[in-house]
Design an enzyme around this catalytic site. Structure first.
Site, PDB file in Angstrom:
ATOM      1  N   SER A 156       0.740  -1.118  -0.039  1.00 48.41           N
ATOM      2  CA  SER A 156      -0.011  -0.164  -0.085  1.00 48.41           C
ATOM      3  C   SER A 156       0.948   1.276  -0.018  1.00 48.41           C
ATOM      4  O   SER A 156       1.681   1.350  -0.857  1.00 48.41           O
ATOM      5  CB  SER A 156      -0.827  -0.018   1.246  1.00 48.41           C
ATOM      6  OG  SER A 156      -1.840   0.835   1.354  1.00 48.41           O
ATOM      7  N   ARG A 226     -11.563   5.858  10.506  1.00 46.25           N
ATOM      8  CA  ARG A 226     -11.029   4.649  10.455  1.00 46.25           C
ATOM      9  C   ARG A 226     -12.121   3.826   9.913  1.00 46.25           C
ATOM     10  O   ARG A 226     -11.874   2.715   9.207  1.00 46.25           O
ATOM     11  CB  ARG A 226     -10.800   4.350  11.893  1.00 46.25           C
ATOM     12  CG  ARG A 226      -9.985   2.819  11.894  1.00 46.25           C
ATOM     13  CD  ARG A 226      -8.767   2.844  10.884  1.00 46.25           C
ATOM     14  NE  ARG A 226      -8.082   1.691  11.265  1.00 46.25           N
ATOM     15  CZ  ARG A 226      -7.120   1.192  10.472  1.00 46.25           C
ATOM     16  NH1 ARG A 226      -6.574   2.133   9.557  1.00 46.25           N
ATOM     17  NH2 ARG A 226      -6.182   0.202  10.587  1.00 46.25           N
ATOM     18  N   ASP A 320      -8.853  -6.586  -4.487  1.00 43.53           N
ATOM     19  CA  ASP A 320      -8.367  -5.024  -4.048  1.00 43.53           C
ATOM     20  C   ASP A 320      -8.832  -4.139  -4.855  1.00 43.53           C
ATOM     21  O   ASP A 320      -8.527  -3.763  -5.804  1.00 43.53           O
ATOM     22  CB  ASP A 320      -6.761  -5.156  -3.847  1.00 43.53           C
ATOM     23  CG  ASP A 320      -6.435  -3.925  -3.189  1.00 43.53           C
ATOM     24  OD1 ASP A 320      -6.937  -2.770  -2.938  1.00 43.53           O
ATOM     25  OD2 ASP A 320      -5.312  -3.653  -2.856  1.00 43.53           O
ATOM     26  N   HIS A 353      -8.005  -4.945  -0.023  1.00 43.47           N
ATOM     27  CA  HIS A 353      -6.806  -4.482   0.174  1.00 43.47           C
ATOM     28  C   HIS A 353      -5.994  -5.112   1.493  1.00 43.47           C
ATOM     29  O   HIS A 353      -4.887  -5.315   1.370  1.00 43.47           O
ATOM     30  CB  HIS A 353      -6.960  -3.071   0.505  1.00 43.47           C
ATOM     31  CG  HIS A 353      -5.542  -2.065   0.463  1.00 43.47           C
ATOM     32  ND1 HIS A 353      -4.672  -2.232  -0.423  1.00 43.47           N
ATOM     33  CD2 HIS A 353      -5.372  -1.342   1.288  1.00 43.47           C
ATOM     34  CE1 HIS A 353      -3.767  -1.386  -0.267  1.00 43.47           C
ATOM     35  NE2 HIS A 353      -3.965  -0.990   0.912  1.00 43.47           N
ATOM     36  N   ASP A 354      -6.677  -5.573   2.526  1.00 47.30           N
ATOM     37  CA  ASP A 354      -6.425  -6.286   3.605  1.00 47.30           C
ATOM     38  C   ASP A 354      -5.537  -7.484   3.370  1.00 47.30           C
ATOM     39  O   ASP A 354      -4.759  -8.074   4.233  1.00 47.30           O
ATOM     40  CB  ASP A 354      -7.610  -6.618   4.399  1.00 47.30           C
ATOM     41  CG  ASP A 354      -7.809  -5.287   5.549  1.00 47.30           C
ATOM     42  OD1 ASP A 354      -7.152  -4.477   5.230  1.00 47.30           O
ATOM     43  OD2 ASP A 354      -8.808  -5.540   6.165  1.00 47.30           O
TER      44      ASP A 354
END
Lengths: 376, 207
Positions: A156, A226, A320, A353-354
């Site tokens: 990232s 968040r 992602d 993305h994680d």
């Protein structure tokens, strides 16, 4: 001894490097002095040729692997990758984790104390960039007596730093592993950052960034920022599999936590708001927005990579959507245009993305295979 | 020829098709191998001709084997075209025994000619006499060492004969620089569309 602890780097501790030589930042400001907090795992070899730098993403830090005490609930944020006989094998490599400037885990940042006035920097801490981070990381390498990195690894925003390393210090990098990253952010990606920042800045407890002096923190804003982030780090399918429409209990016709997904987001938001600094969050998202190495080259990334010498592994994940495979392919194309050595993997993954932080077997086999080929 | 120990693959088995491809690839040149499998051909070309090679492979397991072999490998689906590669950025682009499994046959050949100064295409010749016999006598789609699939599970959606491919090149104004046809590793020059089971073409744009 369990399998996990056998492969762990074990109990670790952080160190702080202090730098007195001023650092000129991309925005023109000068940091007269600064601290970088870092951790290392494994042994630096005699020729100092086995160092690997881990660059962290938005909310990461220098605590990449191991635990500070046996009783710690969680290990470092990329512990599944790093350790003896793990894909990034600490029997072979000397691994460095560093907290970036403007961070909130010990390196100089908005929440740290100014050396002269003994007050927090607060809003006066500069807006730093990926380029500044890499320059400061280079200072850390100088401090450790390391001229050349065997590899730099980042996912990232960390991947942007890895890419920047190869541009700014082509002679100091042998290999770059750029994972779930992009050569710049798309408008949509920046838009998420803007919403996150607005949540923080419009929180009444923000006080223009000088909330420390008011003994408060913009908790609500950071929490919402968040929560938004977490939605974008997962794929629709992953959220579907993890939570679906599952209810905590039965429908109550209220705005309380009723769905499992809400419970997850609130938990993640609360946890983060209790441990992260809002000013750091603002600066990390801005660093993401500003990074665009092609900008000075008329938007031509291939030209931006003209002086690069490193060999690359570029990895993306199919689900992602925040840093999509298309963006990684742009990096690959620019590397190919420069006839650089590159391999590119598009890992089939559900977790969005994680996924770059997860111990998927094929993904880890890729990193293991690549790192085994890295000569030290 | 079979005693030639320099031209062998990892199983120490002579590969005539590799040897022919090596003869068409320049020393130290830049080569793109589409559908490179486990990277065997690129490894061979790297060892024999010191090429700068890149493979393209979709399959996870093959991709990983390439990486382990030290072959640069890009994971992508050839059916999506070659937009990640600049015009004329490779000396040679190779498509070895994959053409018959492509859906966009015409597009991939055009894309190869765009990216490579020269193109090498090899494919199993459907006009080979053994294939003809299986259809003519048994009335079944051919199943053999080179075409090991049943009609219902074959990835080979665009099988063609040497005559078909010659016509294709002619229609699309593609120059055939050289053509070789082999059967069991031996070159066939007499009635190749009947007696040859692997067709090998060296192509470039224009006529």
């Amino acid at each position: 001894m369990s399998e996990i602890s056998r492969n762990s780097v074990g109990i670790v501790s952080a160190q702080t490097a202090h730098f007195d030589a001023p650092l000129t930042l991309k925005n023109g400001e000068i940091l007269p002095q600064f601290d970088l907090v870092y951790e290392t795992y494994g042994e630096l070899n005699a020729s100092k040729s086995n160092a690997v730098l881990i660059c962290h993403a938005l909310s990461g830090n220098h605590h990449v692997a191991g635990k500070y005490a046996e009783t710690d609930k969680n290990a470092g944020w990329w512990d599944n990758l790093i350790g003896p006989n793990k894909p990034l094998d600490t029997n072979k490599f000397f691994v460095i984790g560093v907290n970036n400037l403007a961070g909130c885990h010990g390196s100089s940042g908005p929440s740290s104390i100014r050396p002269k006035s003994k007050k927090t920097y607060g809003s006066s801490f500069p807006i730093v960039t990926v380029e500044d981070w890499v320059n400061s990381q280079a200072r850390l390498l100088d401090h450790l007596g390391i001229e050349t990195l065997a590899a730099v690894i980042g996912g990232s925003l960390g991947g942007m730093q890895a890419l920047q390393w190869t541009i700014a210090y082509p002679d100091r990098i042998k290999h770059a592993l750029v994972i779930a990253s992009a050569p710049n952010l798309t408008a949509q990606n920046m838009a998420f950052n803007e919403v996150a920042r607005q949540a923080i800045i419009t929180d009444p407890e923000f006080y223009d960034g000088d909330y420390y002096a008011h003994n408060t923190v913009p908790r609500r804003g950071l929490r919402i920022a968040r929560m938004l982030g977490h939605i974008t780090y997962l794929s629709d399918d992953a959220m579907g599999e993890k939570f679906g429409r599952k209810l905590k209990d039965k429908i109550k016709y209220s705005f309380d936590v009723e769905f499992e997904m809400e419970s997850y987001l609130r938990y993640q938001g609360d946890k983060f708001a209790g441990e992260f600094d809002a000013n750091t969050y603002l600066r990390m998202t801005r660093a993401l927005d500003y990074y665009d190495p092609a900008l000075e080259h008329g938007g031509d990334l291939s030209k931006a990579l003209k002086k690069v010498k490193a060999e690359f592994l570029v990895v993306s994940f199919t689900s992602d959507w925040r840093f999509s495979p298309d963006r990684s392919r742009e990096i690959v194309k620019a590397l190919l245009d420069n006839e650089l050595t590159v391999s590119y993997a598009e890992v089939t993954a559900l977790h969005g993305h994680d996924a770059f932080l997860m111990p998927d077997a094929h993904y880890h086999a890729i990193l293991r295979a690549y790192l085994q080929k890295v000569e030290v | 020829m079979e005693n030639n120990v320099n031209i062998t693959n990892k199983e120490n088995k002579f590969r005539q098709d590799f040897a022919i491809i090596a003869g068409w690839v320049g020393f130290g040149s830049k080569v793109l191998d589409l559908g490179c499998g486990d990277g065997e051909l690129l490894t061979y070309l790297r060892n024999s001709l010191e090429i700068k090679g890149y493979g393209v492979e979709k399959d996870d397991a093959n991709w990983l084997t390439c990486l382990q072999n030290g072959t640069n490998v890009i994971q992508m689906d050839l059916e999506d075209g070659l937009s990640g590669f600049e015009d004329q950025s490779f000396d040679t682009v190779i498509l070895s025994q994959t053409l018959q499994a492509m859906h966009n046959t015409e597009e991939i050949v055009q894309e190869m000619l765009r990216v490579g100064r020269e193109v090498i295409v090899t494919f199993p010749n459907f006009g080979y006499w053994r294939n003809r016999i299986q259809i003519a006598s048994g009335g079944h789609m051919p199943v053999s060492k080179d075409l090991p699939y049943q009609w219902y599970d074959t990835p080979n959606v665009h099988l063609c004969t040497i005559n078909d491919f010659d016509e294709f090149c002619n229609n699309y104004k593609i120059t055939v620089i050289e053509r070789k046809v082999i059967t069991d590793g031996i070159e066939v020059s007499f009635m190749p569309n009947l007696l040859g089971n692997l067709a090998m073409y060296r192509l470039k744009t224009g006529q």
